[in-house]
Design a protein around this motif. Sequence first.
Motif, PDB file in Angstrom:
ATOM      1  N   PHE A  44       0.858  -1.186   0.000  1.00 31.26           N
ATOM      2  CA  PHE A  44       0.000   0.000   0.000  1.00 31.26           C
ATOM      3  C   PHE A  44       0.892   1.232   0.000  1.00 31.26           C
ATOM      4  CE2 PHE A  44      -3.422   2.717   1.496  1.00 31.26           C
ATOM      5  CZ  PHE A  44      -4.543   2.103   0.952  1.00 31.26           C
ATOM      6  N   GLU A  45       0.613   2.186  -0.876  1.00 28.45           N
ATOM      7  CA  GLU A  45       1.449   3.383  -0.949  1.00 28.45           C
ATOM      8  C   GLU A  45       0.644   4.644  -0.646  1.00 28.45           C
ATOM      9  OE1 GLU A  45       4.709   5.587  -3.804  1.00 28.45           O
ATOM     10  OE2 GLU A  45       3.507   3.995  -4.652  1.00 28.45           O
ATOM     11  N   ILE A  46       1.164   5.482   0.242  1.00 26.83           N
ATOM     12  CA  ILE A  46       0.568   6.773   0.568  1.00 26.83           C
ATOM     13  C   ILE A  46       1.069   7.779  -0.473  1.00 26.83           C
ATOM     14  CG2 ILE A  46       0.345   8.589   2.307  1.00 26.83           C
ATOM     15  CD1 ILE A  46      -0.883   5.838   3.114  1.00 26.83           C
ATOM     16  N   VAL A  47       0.134   8.449  -1.153  1.00 25.16           N
ATOM     17  CA  VAL A  47       0.481   9.397  -2.221  1.00 25.16           C
ATOM     18  C   VAL A  47      -0.116  10.760  -1.845  1.00 25.16           C
ATOM     19  CG1 VAL A  47       0.345   9.888  -4.691  1.00 25.16           C
ATOM     20  CG2 VAL A  47       0.421   7.513  -3.897  1.00 25.16           C
ATOM     21  N   PRO A  48       0.666  11.612  -1.163  1.00 23.60           N
ATOM     22  CA  PRO A  48       0.141  12.914  -0.745  1.00 23.60           C
ATOM     23  C   PRO A  48       0.102  13.906  -1.906  1.00 23.60           C
ATOM     24  CG  PRO A  48       2.402  12.677  -0.038  1.00 23.60           C
ATOM     25  CD  PRO A  48       2.021  11.378  -0.689  1.00 23.60           C
ATOM     26  N   LEU A  49      -0.957  14.678  -1.957  1.00 27.96           N
ATOM     27  CA  LEU A  49      -1.146  15.667  -3.008  1.00 27.96           C
ATOM     28  C   LEU A  49      -0.394  16.952  -2.667  1.00 27.96           C
ATOM     29  CD1 LEU A  49      -2.893  15.880  -5.578  1.00 27.96           C
ATOM     30  CD2 LEU A  49      -4.613  16.983  -4.171  1.00 27.96           C
ATOM     31  N   LYS A  50       0.266  17.522  -3.664  1.00 26.90           N
ATOM     32  CA  LYS A  50       1.003  18.786  -3.505  1.00 26.90           C
ATOM     33  C   LYS A  50       0.213  19.877  -4.230  1.00 26.90           C
ATOM     34  CE  LYS A  50       4.617  16.950  -5.449  1.00 26.90           C
ATOM     35  NZ  LYS A  50       5.942  16.720  -6.037  1.00 26.90           N
ATOM     36  N   LEU A  51      -0.422  20.750  -3.467  1.00 29.58           N
ATOM     37  CA  LEU A  51      -1.248  21.799  -4.059  1.00 29.58           C
ATOM     38  C   LEU A  51      -0.446  23.071  -4.322  1.00 29.58           C
ATOM     39  CD1 LEU A  51      -4.417  21.349  -1.837  1.00 29.58           C
ATOM     40  CD2 LEU A  51      -4.112  20.618  -4.199  1.00 29.58           C
ATOM     41  N   PRO A  52      -0.783  23.806  -5.386  1.00 30.34           N
ATOM     42  CA  PRO A  52      -0.073  25.055  -5.669  1.00 30.34           C
ATOM     43  C   PRO A  52      -0.291  26.075  -4.545  1.00 30.34           C
ATOM     44  CG  PRO A  52      -1.949  24.764  -7.161  1.00 30.34           C
ATOM     45  CD  PRO A  52      -1.831  23.520  -6.352  1.00 30.34           C
ATOM     46  N   GLY A  53       0.782  26.803  -4.239  1.00 28.78           N
ATOM     47  CA  GLY A  53       0.707  27.818  -3.186  1.00 28.78           C
ATOM     48  C   GLY A  53       0.958  27.281  -1.795  1.00 28.78           C
ATOM     49  N   ARG A  54       1.330  26.012  -1.683  1.00 29.30           N
ATOM     50  CA  ARG A  54       1.584  25.388  -0.371  1.00 29.30           C
ATOM     51  C   ARG A  54       2.833  24.523  -0.442  1.00 29.30           C
ATOM     52  NH1 ARG A  54      -4.128  22.614   1.049  1.00 29.30           N
ATOM     53  NH2 ARG A  54      -5.481  24.170   0.134  1.00 29.30           N
ATOM     54  N   GLY A  55       3.480  24.357   0.698  1.00 30.86           N
ATOM     55  CA  GLY A  55       4.608  23.434   0.809  1.00 30.86           C
ATOM     56  C   GLY A  55       5.668  23.665  -0.242  1.00 30.86           C
ATOM     57  N   ALA A  61       1.312  30.524  -7.490  1.00 31.32           N
ATOM     58  CA  ALA A  61       0.053  31.142  -7.075  1.00 31.32           C
ATOM     59  C   ALA A  61      -0.953  30.049  -6.707  1.00 31.32           C
ATOM     60  CB  ALA A  61      -0.508  31.997  -8.205  1.00 31.32           C
ATOM     61  N   SER A  62      -1.701  30.275  -5.642  1.00 33.15           N
ATOM     62  CA  SER A  62      -2.783  29.359  -5.280  1.00 33.15           C
ATOM     63  C   SER A  62      -3.884  29.454  -6.322  1.00 33.15           C
ATOM     64  CB  SER A  62      -3.369  29.738  -3.918  1.00 33.15           C
ATOM     65  OG  SER A  62      -2.426  29.589  -2.909  1.00 33.15           O
ATOM     66  N   ILE A  63      -4.610  28.379  -6.486  1.00 35.68           N
ATOM     67  CA  ILE A  63      -5.797  28.405  -7.345  1.00 35.68           C
ATOM     68  C   ILE A  63      -6.975  28.527  -6.397  1.00 35.68           C
ATOM     69  CG2 ILE A  63      -7.177  27.170  -9.055  1.00 35.68           C
ATOM     70  CD1 ILE A  63      -4.618  25.706  -9.913  1.00 35.68           C
ATOM     71  N   GLU A  64      -7.645  29.656  -6.434  1.00 39.84           N
ATOM     72  CA  GLU A  64      -8.680  29.952  -5.443  1.00 39.84           C
ATOM     73  C   GLU A  64     -10.086  29.552  -5.869  1.00 39.84           C
ATOM     74  OE1 GLU A  64      -8.184  33.953  -4.073  1.00 39.84           O
ATOM     75  OE2 GLU A  64      -6.073  33.626  -3.616  1.00 39.84           O
ATOM     76  N   SER A  65     -10.238  29.043  -7.067  1.00 39.28           N
ATOM     77  CA  SER A  65     -11.535  28.596  -7.557  1.00 39.28           C
ATOM     78  C   SER A  65     -11.575  27.070  -7.504  1.00 39.28           C
ATOM     79  CB  SER A  65     -11.724  29.073  -9.009  1.00 39.28           C
ATOM     80  OG  SER A  65     -12.710  28.317  -9.664  1.00 39.28           O
ATOM     81  N   MET A  66     -12.555  26.529  -6.801  1.00 42.33           N
ATOM     82  CA  MET A  66     -12.672  25.075  -6.697  1.00 42.33           C
ATOM     83  C   MET A  66     -12.786  24.416  -8.076  1.00 42.33           C
ATOM     84  SD  MET A  66     -12.725  22.386  -4.661  1.00 42.33           S
ATOM     85  CE  MET A  66     -13.111  22.969  -3.019  1.00 42.33           C
ATOM     86  N   PRO A  67     -13.655  24.892  -8.968  1.00 44.13           N
ATOM     87  CA  PRO A  67     -13.730  24.245 -10.289  1.00 44.13           C
ATOM     88  C   PRO A  67     -12.413  24.313 -11.062  1.00 44.13           C
ATOM     89  CG  PRO A  67     -15.683  25.571  -9.912  1.00 44.13           C
ATOM     90  CD  PRO A  67     -14.725  25.881  -8.795  1.00 44.13           C
ATOM     91  N   LEU A  68     -11.698  25.430 -10.990  1.00 50.26           N
ATOM     92  CA  LEU A  68     -10.420  25.540 -11.701  1.00 50.26           C
ATOM     93  C   LEU A  68      -9.365  24.628 -11.094  1.00 50.26           C
ATOM     94  CD1 LEU A  68     -10.167  29.387 -12.386  1.00 50.26           C
ATOM     95  CD2 LEU A  68     -10.787  27.567 -13.991  1.00 50.26           C
ATOM     96  N   LEU A  69      -9.355  24.520  -9.767  1.00 46.97           N
ATOM     97  CA  LEU A  69      -8.403  23.649  -9.088  1.00 46.97           C
ATOM     98  C   LEU A  69      -8.674  22.186  -9.442  1.00 46.97           C
ATOM     99  CD1 LEU A  69      -6.086  23.228  -7.099  1.00 46.97           C
ATOM    100  CD2 LEU A  69      -7.759  23.367  -5.232  1.00 46.97           C
TER     101      LEU A  69
END
Length: 146
Positions: A44-55, A61-69
């Motif tokens: 089993f492999e843990i695959v953490p998501l890397k979001l723009p604007g974090r970490g 730039a963060s993507i501030e629109s849920m549909p665009l993200l």
Amino acid sequence: MRDPSELWIPRRRLPNVTALICFPSSGGTAAAFSEWKQVALPDFEIVPLKLPGRGVRLKEASIESMPLLVEALGQAIGPVLPKSYYVFGQCLGGILAYEFVRWLDGRGFTTPKHLFVAGCWAPMSCLLYTSPSPRDGLLSRMPSSA
């Protein structure tokens, strides 16, 4: 050319094992799941998501629109999803995970075996981010203060 999915998820070490794709909480990072990797079963492999604007992507730039993200995420990792995987989302990550699974399903991609959310209401109970008027949807579900 670099694989666009590598911006969002780390290169899989074990491509033939079941994956748990993890969506961090609001303001959280992929590092929140680092201890999970240490206790995961060997198949089993843990695959953490890397979001723009974090970490590690803080300078983006963060993507501030849920549909665009959701669209950007889906286009990047939808084509490389494993055959067998689960999705986990914490807090706002739970809402994002739910919307991501809906996006995948609507475009014919393989969907996860299960979606787990924690720290939020069941995402399908409010659908705040897919409603034409999220504010009206939220207000109509709030109890009156009378």
